[in-house]
Each structure stands twice: as C-alpha cells, then as structure tokens.
Design a protein around this motif. Structure first.
Motif, PDB file in Angstrom:
ATOM      1  N   GLN A 143       0.815  -1.201   0.000  1.00  0.00           N
ATOM      2  CA  GLN A 143       0.000   0.000   0.000  1.00  0.00           C
ATOM      3  C   GLN A 143       0.858   1.265   0.000  1.00  0.00           C
ATOM      4  OE1 GLN A 143      -2.502  -0.852   3.433  1.00  0.00           O
ATOM      5  NE2 GLN A 143      -4.203  -1.406   2.101  1.00  0.00           N
ATOM      6  N   THR A 147       0.734   4.076  -2.905  1.00  0.00           N
ATOM      7  CA  THR A 147       0.535   5.490  -2.583  1.00  0.00           C
ATOM      8  C   THR A 147       1.655   6.352  -3.145  1.00  0.00           C
ATOM      9  OG1 THR A 147      -0.645   4.869  -0.568  1.00  0.00           O
ATOM     10  CG2 THR A 147       0.196   7.120  -0.692  1.00  0.00           C
ATOM     11  N   ASP A 166      -4.837  -0.973  -5.108  1.00  0.00           N
ATOM     12  CA  ASP A 166      -5.030  -0.454  -3.765  1.00  0.00           C
ATOM     13  C   ASP A 166      -6.310  -1.008  -3.141  1.00  0.00           C
ATOM     14  OD1 ASP A 166      -4.394   1.082  -1.539  1.00  0.00           O
ATOM     15  OD2 ASP A 166      -5.590   2.773  -2.232  1.00  0.00           O
TER      16      ASP A 166
END
Length: 423
Positions: A143, A147, A166
């Motif tokens: 994750q 990001t 995601d």
C-alpha cells in the motif's frame, strides 16, 4: 458325630435289627441332604460370581464402545458443557470398585484431552498470528508503494492501474485483520474521532462490490476514535456478506436510525434470506459469548460473524441479523450505544479566507504559499541589493511531495503490536 452315636444307640435297642438298619439309613439320608444343600449353595455362589464377572465384562465393553467415544467426541467438538454421561449399564455397580475405576478412567481421559486441546489451540493461534503479522507487513509495504506511485504520477492511466491494486490490498488487509481478531489480536489501527457516515464509507471501501452499496442519511454524530476501526471492520463484513448473498445486479441499502440509547446502522439486501436454524446460529455467533477456538472451526471456516461477535463483545456495540428486509433478504443492524459516540467538534473559528490572511498578515512569521510550503518574508527594513539574483520559487508540486512524506512517516509510526492502544 453325635448324630452317628445316636443312630448306633438306636441300633442297640432290642426292638430288632430292622430298626437299626432304618436308623443307619436315616443318618445317611440326612447327610446326603446336607451335602446336597451345600452343593446347591456352592452352585448358587458360582452362578452369582459368573453373573458379576459377565456384568463387569459388559461394563468394560460399554466403557470402551460408548462412554469413552462419547466423551472424546464432545471434548474434541468443544461441547464439554453439553456432554451427558450415559452411565453404567448396571447401576448396582456404581459404588463397586469397578464403577469407581471406570469413572476414574473417564476423569483422566477428560483431563488429558483438555490439556491436549489447549496445547493444540495455543500452537494453532500462535501459527496463525505469525502468518497474519507477516501478511500485514507485506500488505502495508504494497500500500505504501502504491501510494508513492500515485503521488509521483496522478494521470488517468496510472490511477486506472493503481486504484484496483489499492482496493484489492485493502480487502486483503481486512481479511488478515479478521483472522487475527479470531486469535485475540486487536484491529491494529488507532483512529481519531470520525463522523459516523465516514466510518460506514470506510467499511464500504473495503469490500469488492462497493459500487452496489447505497447509503442514505447524514447522521451528525461522531464515532469515538478507539472504536472506529472495529466498527469499520464489522460494517465491512456485514456489507460483504449482504453483497455476496444477493444477486449481482441488486443494491445493498444502508441507512441510519437514531434512538434514545444510540444510533443503529441498518443494512438491507435482496438476497436469499436465512432459515430459522441459520438465524439462530448467526445470533449465537454475533453475541460473542462463546469463545472462538481455531482448532474447532467448521470446514470450510466462516470467519465473518465470528469476528463481528468478538469485536462487538470486546468494544461494546451490538449486532443482529433478521429476515425482515422489505426486499426479501436479510436486515442486519449494528447498534452503537451513546457511550461509543461523541459530539461533533466545534466549527473552526477562522474565516474561510484565513489562510490567505495568514499569508499576507505582517504578524505571521511564516506565510503559507499556495503549494503548501511556508514562505519566508524579508525582515522589516531589509533591502534587496541591486543586482542580487532573484530567489527561485519552489516547484509547483513540492507541497504534495512534502505531504506524502509526512503521511509516510505517520503511517510508519502506527504500532504493529497486537496490544490495544487506548487514547
């Protein structure tokens, strides 16, 4: 001997030899009767002994074929409280050494099975927790990487690739959290007080069919930070269950009901519903009263209601499912008592253009530029020297990169232990 002397004396009576012979016959007849009685007594004792031996053999077979298997089955299925011993075939042996010995065998087996079950449960829970922690670490890394990629490139093509990744990661993280909760781990995230609607939307974002969920109502209450993550997980499991057990083209409806004692989150689907037996089992699992044992889960295991029940019992909210949906499916109710809700924060006092005033106010030490970076102001009385090179302005996306850096640092500081943190 006295009987024999008496009989001989009768033979000496001058009444004749016949009388003496009769006396001898009476003596031997009497002796025969006595011996016959003794033989019959011995036969009765032998027969009684054989019956007792046969009864003990039957009790031994009954112990091996019925009593022990029933006890082991009940203990291995976790139904020790519901186990009822069928008892002896011959109740008269209850106080005998045989009955006492058989009961001692049952007690010893019960202790040994319980100890073995506890060791197996501890080993299974430790293994599951180790796997969950390793999975959570990998999911967090994934994750963070997604990001960072989204921060570096925010074009449509990149988002089209990274957003599904995601979303899949968030679902995988939820499943890992649910399995961990069944072993006693805490949800693993500490949140700030969050609006109730945003809390429910957080649960929606963690299921596969999130586009089918329709939320109506705008409650003003906030969920206390310590229970935000548990409520998000419980809502996500209920929503996922509603979506998976209803037709793909139907909606899952979510609305709120505010009552005197709290607020209820109501989830309705148009699925197949629940049978009375399934509804009864669901109520038992959602109560969270029965301890969860990893080694006693069904095959295939169903984690959702079990985990919701554990969360509800641990954090103080209540969950129920009923077949009362107007669409023919199931209505699930997650009730939050007032103790788990907080009032909305007071509105911010600065005006809407406060940031602009701060940027231009001479009393503000570091005015803020549009990109989010602080902008130094030259000291009063200072002059720019002629010919001095002009200061270059920061790149337009510098503020976003800084924000991403701060978010990364904050996420790295999230505790990774399974001890619950309290605000």
């Amino acid at each position: 001997m006295s009987t024999l002397i008496h009989d001989i004396a009768l033979m000496a009576v001058p009444s004749g030899v016949a009388l003496g012979a009769g006396a001898v016959a009476v003596h031997y007849r009497r002796r025969a009767i006595e011996r016959l009685a003794a033989v019959r007594q011995l036969e009765s004792r032998v027969c009684d002994g054989e019956q007792r031996v046969e009864a003990r053999d039957e009790e031994a077979r009954h112990l091996a074929e019925h009593r022990l298997p029933a006890l082991i089955t009940a203990l291995s299925c976790g139904d020790a409280d519901g186990y009822r011993d069928v008892g002896l075939l011959h109740p008269s042996l209850a106080a005998s050494p045989t009955g006492v010995a058989h009961q001692a065998v049952l007690d010893q087996v019960s202790v040994l099975v319980h100890e073995a079950s506890e060791r197996a449960e501890g080993a299974a829970s430790a293994a599951v927790q180790a796997v969950v922690r390793s999975l959570q670490a990998l999911i967090n890394e994934q994750q963070v990487a997604v990001t960072a990629l989204q921060d570096l490139r925010s074009d449509e093509d990149t988002l089209a690739i990274t957003i599904p990744i995601d979303h899949a990661s968030s679902q995988l993280a939820r499943r890992a959290q649910i399995v961990g909760i069944l072993t006693g781990m805490w949800p693993g995230r500490q949140r700030a007080d969050t609006p109730l609607q945003e809390t429910v939307r957080g649960g929606v974002s963690r299921i596969r069919d999130y586009l089918r969920v329709e939320i109506s109502g705008e409650p003003t209450s906030y969920v206390a930070g310590r229970v935000v993550e548990p409520v998000v997980l419980a809502a996500a499991e209920l929503l996922d269950n509603a979506a998976r057990h209803s037709e793909p083209g139907t909606k899952v409806y979510v609305w709120f009901l505010e009552a005197h004692n709290g607020i209820s989150i109501i989830i309705e689907d148009a699925g197949i519903g629940l049978s009375p037996e399934e509804r009864e089992r669901a109520a038992r699992l959602l109560s969270g009263q029965d301890p969860v044992r990893i080694t006693e889960l069904r095959n295939p295991p169903r984690f959702g209601f079990l985990a919701i029940g554990q969360l509800a019992a641990r954090y103080g909210f209540h969950v129920s499912v009923e077949q009362q949906s107007v669409h023919g499916g199931v209505r699930a109710v997650l009730h939050l008592p007032r103790a788990l809700l907080v009032a909305p924060p007071p509105p911010a006092s600065p005006s809407a253009n406060g940031s602009q005033e701060a940027a231009t106010s001479p009393d503000h030490p570091y005015p803020v530029a549009e990109d989010g970076l602080p902008m130094r102001r030259p000291k009063r009385g200072a002059r720019v020297q002629p010919g001095a090179p002009a200061t270059s302005s920061p790149p337009p996306d510098a503020g976003r990169h800084l924000a991403a850096f701060i978010r990364g640092n904050d996420s790295a500081r999230i505790p990774s232990t399974d001890q619950e943190q309290t605000p």
